[in-house]
Motif scaffolding. Sequence first.
Motif, PDB file in Angstrom:
ATOM      1  N   ALA A 175       0.829  -1.208   0.000  1.00 25.94           N
ATOM      2  CA  ALA A 175       0.000   0.000   0.000  1.00 25.94           C
ATOM      3  C   ALA A 175       0.857   1.249   0.000  1.00 25.94           C
ATOM      4  O   ALA A 175       0.526   2.254  -0.650  1.00 25.94           O
ATOM      5  CB  ALA A 175      -0.947  -0.005   1.194  1.00 25.94           C
ATOM      6  N   ALA A 176       1.976   1.218   0.724  1.00 25.40           N
ATOM      7  CA  ALA A 176       2.862   2.384   0.795  1.00 25.40           C
ATOM      8  C   ALA A 176       3.523   2.687  -0.543  1.00 25.40           C
ATOM      9  O   ALA A 176       3.952   3.830  -0.783  1.00 25.40           O
ATOM     10  CB  ALA A 176       3.926   2.157   1.860  1.00 25.40           C
ATOM     11  N   ARG A 177       3.595   1.694  -1.421  1.00 24.77           N
ATOM     12  CA  ARG A 177       4.203   1.883  -2.738  1.00 24.77           C
ATOM     13  C   ARG A 177       3.197   2.385  -3.778  1.00 24.77           C
ATOM     14  O   ARG A 177       3.598   2.871  -4.844  1.00 24.77           O
ATOM     15  CB  ARG A 177       4.786   0.558  -3.247  1.00 24.77           C
ATOM     16  N   LEU A 178       1.908   2.230  -3.493  1.00 25.99           N
ATOM     17  CA  LEU A 178       0.868   2.513  -4.475  1.00 25.99           C
ATOM     18  C   LEU A 178       0.197   3.853  -4.224  1.00 25.99           C
ATOM     19  O   LEU A 178       0.337   4.450  -3.157  1.00 25.99           O
ATOM     20  CB  LEU A 178      -0.186   1.398  -4.448  1.00 25.99           C
ATOM     21  N   LEU A 179      -0.568   4.279  -5.212  1.00 32.17           N
ATOM     22  CA  LEU A 179      -1.343   5.511  -5.101  1.00 32.17           C
ATOM     23  C   LEU A 179      -2.737   5.279  -5.669  1.00 32.17           C
ATOM     24  O   LEU A 179      -2.912   4.519  -6.629  1.00 32.17           O
ATOM     25  CB  LEU A 179      -0.677   6.645  -5.889  1.00 32.17           C
ATOM     26  N   THR A 180      -3.718   5.946  -5.074  1.00 30.82           N
ATOM     27  CA  THR A 180      -5.047   5.993  -5.681  1.00 30.82           C
ATOM     28  C   THR A 180      -5.098   7.184  -6.631  1.00 30.82           C
ATOM     29  O   THR A 180      -4.152   7.987  -6.720  1.00 30.82           O
ATOM     30  CB  THR A 180      -6.139   6.147  -4.608  1.00 30.82           C
ATOM     31  N   LEU A 181      -6.207   7.323  -7.335  1.00 29.92           N
ATOM     32  CA  LEU A 181      -6.384   8.469  -8.226  1.00 29.92           C
ATOM     33  C   LEU A 181      -6.478   9.776  -7.452  1.00 29.92           C
ATOM     34  O   LEU A 181      -6.362  10.861  -8.046  1.00 29.92           O
ATOM     35  CB  LEU A 181      -7.636   8.274  -9.083  1.00 29.92           C
ATOM     36  N   ASP A 182      -6.675   9.678  -6.141  1.00 32.54           N
ATOM     37  CA  ASP A 182      -6.680  10.873  -5.287  1.00 32.54           C
ATOM     38  C   ASP A 182      -5.283  11.244  -4.813  1.00 32.54           C
ATOM     39  O   ASP A 182      -5.112  12.212  -4.061  1.00 32.54           O
ATOM     40  CB  ASP A 182      -7.596  10.644  -4.076  1.00 32.54           C
ATOM     41  N   GLY A 183      -4.277  10.459  -5.207  1.00 36.10           N
ATOM     42  CA  GLY A 183      -2.896  10.780  -4.865  1.00 36.10           C
ATOM     43  C   GLY A 183      -2.453  10.329  -3.499  1.00 36.10           C
ATOM     44  O   GLY A 183      -1.403  10.762  -3.008  1.00 36.10           O
ATOM     45  N   VAL A 184      -3.230   9.444  -2.863  1.00 39.72           N
ATOM     46  CA  VAL A 184      -2.864   8.931  -1.543  1.00 39.72           C
ATOM     47  C   VAL A 184      -2.776   7.406  -1.617  1.00 39.72           C
ATOM     48  O   VAL A 184      -3.357   6.786  -2.509  1.00 39.72           O
ATOM     49  CB  VAL A 184      -3.898   9.354  -0.475  1.00 39.72           C
ATOM     50  N   PRO A 185      -2.058   6.769  -0.693  1.00 44.57           N
ATOM     51  CA  PRO A 185      -1.986   5.301  -0.701  1.00 44.57           C
ATOM     52  C   PRO A 185      -3.367   4.682  -0.475  1.00 44.57           C
ATOM     53  O   PRO A 185      -4.202   5.262   0.238  1.00 44.57           O
ATOM     54  CB  PRO A 185      -1.038   4.983   0.455  1.00 44.57           C
ATOM     55  N   PRO A 186      -3.627   3.502  -1.032  1.00 47.91           N
ATOM     56  CA  PRO A 186      -4.886   2.809  -0.750  1.00 47.91           C
ATOM     57  C   PRO A 186      -4.905   2.278   0.676  1.00 47.91           C
ATOM     58  O   PRO A 186      -3.865   2.205   1.344  1.00 47.91           O
ATOM     59  CB  PRO A 186      -4.880   1.657  -1.760  1.00 47.91           C
ATOM     60  N   VAL A 187      -6.074   1.912   1.148  1.00 45.06           N
ATOM     61  CA  VAL A 187      -6.209   1.300   2.473  1.00 45.06           C
ATOM     62  C   VAL A 187      -5.462  -0.030   2.467  1.00 45.06           C
ATOM     63  O   VAL A 187      -5.690  -0.881   1.598  1.00 45.06           O
ATOM     64  CB  VAL A 187      -7.693   1.088   2.823  1.00 45.06           C
ATOM     65  N   ALA A 188      -4.573  -0.198   3.429  1.00 46.25           N
ATOM     66  CA  ALA A 188      -3.753  -1.407   3.472  1.00 46.25           C
ATOM     67  C   ALA A 188      -4.544  -2.623   3.944  1.00 46.25           C
ATOM     68  O   ALA A 188      -4.413  -3.719   3.381  1.00 46.25           O
ATOM     69  CB  ALA A 188      -2.549  -1.180   4.378  1.00 46.25           C
ATOM     70  N   GLU A 189      -5.358  -2.446   4.959  1.00 47.06           N
ATOM     71  CA  GLU A 189      -6.073  -3.589   5.534  1.00 47.06           C
ATOM     72  C   GLU A 189      -6.994  -4.222   4.502  1.00 47.06           C
ATOM     73  O   GLU A 189      -7.824  -3.558   3.884  1.00 47.06           O
ATOM     74  CB  GLU A 189      -6.887  -3.146   6.740  1.00 47.06           C
ATOM     75  N   GLY A 190      -6.831  -5.518   4.297  1.00 51.11           N
ATOM     76  CA  GLY A 190      -7.669  -6.246   3.356  1.00 51.11           C
ATOM     77  C   GLY A 190      -7.283  -6.077   1.904  1.00 51.11           C
ATOM     78  O   GLY A 190      -8.013  -6.516   1.011  1.00 51.11           O
ATOM     79  N   LEU A 191      -6.111  -5.485   1.641  1.00 45.63           N
ATOM     80  CA  LEU A 191      -5.693  -5.204   0.263  1.00 45.63           C
ATOM     81  C   LEU A 191      -5.591  -6.467  -0.577  1.00 45.63           C
ATOM     82  O   LEU A 191      -6.075  -6.516  -1.716  1.00 45.63           O
ATOM     83  CB  LEU A 191      -4.343  -4.472   0.276  1.00 45.63           C
ATOM     84  N   LEU A 192      -4.981  -7.512  -0.042  1.00 49.45           N
ATOM     85  CA  LEU A 192      -4.822  -8.746  -0.817  1.00 49.45           C
ATOM     86  C   LEU A 192      -6.170  -9.391  -1.120  1.00 49.45           C
ATOM     87  O   LEU A 192      -6.395  -9.889  -2.227  1.00 49.45           O
ATOM     88  CB  LEU A 192      -3.906  -9.720  -0.076  1.00 49.45           C
ATOM     89  N   ASP A 193      -7.070  -9.413  -0.147  1.00 53.50           N
ATOM     90  CA  ASP A 193      -8.402  -9.974  -0.389  1.00 53.50           C
ATOM     91  C   ASP A 193      -9.106  -9.215  -1.516  1.00 53.50           C
ATOM     92  O   ASP A 193      -9.767  -9.818  -2.364  1.00 53.50           O
ATOM     93  CB  ASP A 193      -9.259  -9.914   0.873  1.00 53.50           C
ATOM     94  N   ARG A 194      -8.964  -7.893  -1.519  1.00 51.84           N
ATOM     95  CA  ARG A 194      -9.611  -7.101  -2.559  1.00 51.84           C
ATOM     96  C   ARG A 194      -8.976  -7.356  -3.929  1.00 51.84           C
ATOM     97  O   ARG A 194      -9.669  -7.416  -4.946  1.00 51.84           O
ATOM     98  CB  ARG A 194      -9.566  -5.610  -2.209  1.00 51.84           C
ATOM     99  N   MET A 195      -7.659  -7.501  -3.956  1.00 50.29           N
ATOM    100  CA  MET A 195      -6.958  -7.763  -5.212  1.00 50.29           C
ATOM    101  C   MET A 195      -7.414  -9.069  -5.858  1.00 50.29           C
ATOM    102  O   MET A 195      -7.560  -9.157  -7.081  1.00 50.29           O
ATOM    103  CB  MET A 195      -5.447  -7.822  -4.975  1.00 50.29           C
ATOM    104  N   PHE A 196      -7.651 -10.082  -5.025  1.00 51.23           N
ATOM    105  CA  PHE A 196      -7.954 -11.415  -5.549  1.00 51.23           C
ATOM    106  C   PHE A 196      -9.443 -11.761  -5.494  1.00 51.23           C
ATOM    107  O   PHE A 196      -9.823 -12.893  -5.794  1.00 51.23           O
ATOM    108  CB  PHE A 196      -7.155 -12.466  -4.780  1.00 51.23           C
ATOM    109  N   SER A 197     -10.272 -10.809  -5.131  1.00 45.35           N
ATOM    110  CA  SER A 197     -11.702 -11.111  -4.970  1.00 45.35           C
ATOM    111  C   SER A 197     -12.388 -11.448  -6.290  1.00 45.35           C
ATOM    112  O   SER A 197     -13.462 -12.031  -6.291  1.00 45.35           O
ATOM    113  CB  SER A 197     -12.425  -9.938  -4.301  1.00 45.35           C
ATOM    114  N   GLY A 198     -11.765 -11.076  -7.407  1.00 40.18           N
ATOM    115  CA  GLY A 198     -12.373 -11.361  -8.706  1.00 40.18           C
ATOM    116  C   GLY A 198     -12.104 -12.758  -9.235  1.00 40.18           C
ATOM    117  O   GLY A 198     -12.617 -13.134 -10.292  1.00 40.18           O
ATOM    118  N   PHE A 199     -11.316 -13.549  -8.515  1.00 41.93           N
ATOM    119  CA  PHE A 199     -11.071 -14.932  -8.942  1.00 41.93           C
ATOM    120  C   PHE A 199     -12.375 -15.730  -8.953  1.00 41.93           C
ATOM    121  O   PHE A 199     -13.141 -15.703  -7.986  1.00 41.93           O
ATOM    122  CB  PHE A 199     -10.106 -15.630  -7.982  1.00 41.93           C
ATOM    123  N   GLU A 200     -12.591 -16.462 -10.034  1.00 44.43           N
ATOM    124  CA  GLU A 200     -13.719 -17.382 -10.120  1.00 44.43           C
ATOM    125  C   GLU A 200     -13.217 -18.744 -10.579  1.00 44.43           C
ATOM    126  O   GLU A 200     -12.240 -18.833 -11.330  1.00 44.43           O
ATOM    127  CB  GLU A 200     -14.775 -16.849 -11.101  1.00 44.43           C
TER     128      GLU A 200
END
Length: 217
Positions: free
Chosen positions: A76-101
């Motif tokens: 999360a500290a390496r990334l940025l949202t379109l608002d120019g701030v880091p994304p929320v770290a908690e649950g980041l991996l779950d959100r990244m992989f939630s589209g797996f089917e």
Amino acid sequence: MVVVTGVLIDWGGVLTTSLSDSIARWIREDRIDADHYHVVMREMIAHAYAGGDGESTVHALERGELDGPAFERDLAARLLTLDGVPPVAEGLLDRMFSGFERVEAMYDVLRDVRKNGLKTCLLSNSWANTYARDGWDDLFDAVVISGEVGMRKPEPRIFHHALGQIGLPGEECVFIDDIEANILAARALGIAGIHHRDAESTITELESLLRLTLRRA
């Protein structure tokens, strides 16, 4: 001529829909700066899978030496949202992989090869994943998940470990994965490799190698 009697197979991107599709969905939903994300991730993955000098957080995560929340904070500290701030770290991996089917055609293949007497082994690099294991006893003779065994693909030792779990030599096995570096590592050990891009092409290659019909009507 060597007869293939074992199938080693990856999970994410092989038994599931593609990682890139899941990531694209997460980028939209979390409003991640996509260009910045791809620059960051290309560097991290290239280092982890293309033999970069030294160890990284990816190596540690996949071996289970670094837990998911710690990796999420680092990423999360390496990334940025379109608002120019880091994304929320908690649950980041779950959100990244939630589209797996699940890709049912690939699960059908596993059932068919086992019915034909072949042994099967799941061989997966985990990013602190929670795996839905319902029905796995009917699919796999062995399960090797990197974070649980302290080894990761493309390290030779995890392939040797997986082969030992199903009691077969590499020359009698085929390995299916969506990351080319892992396929090359397997082939270097005498294991046949199928670089997975989609279910249709993988099933075609596997049918040819095994001389079996694996398609469902």
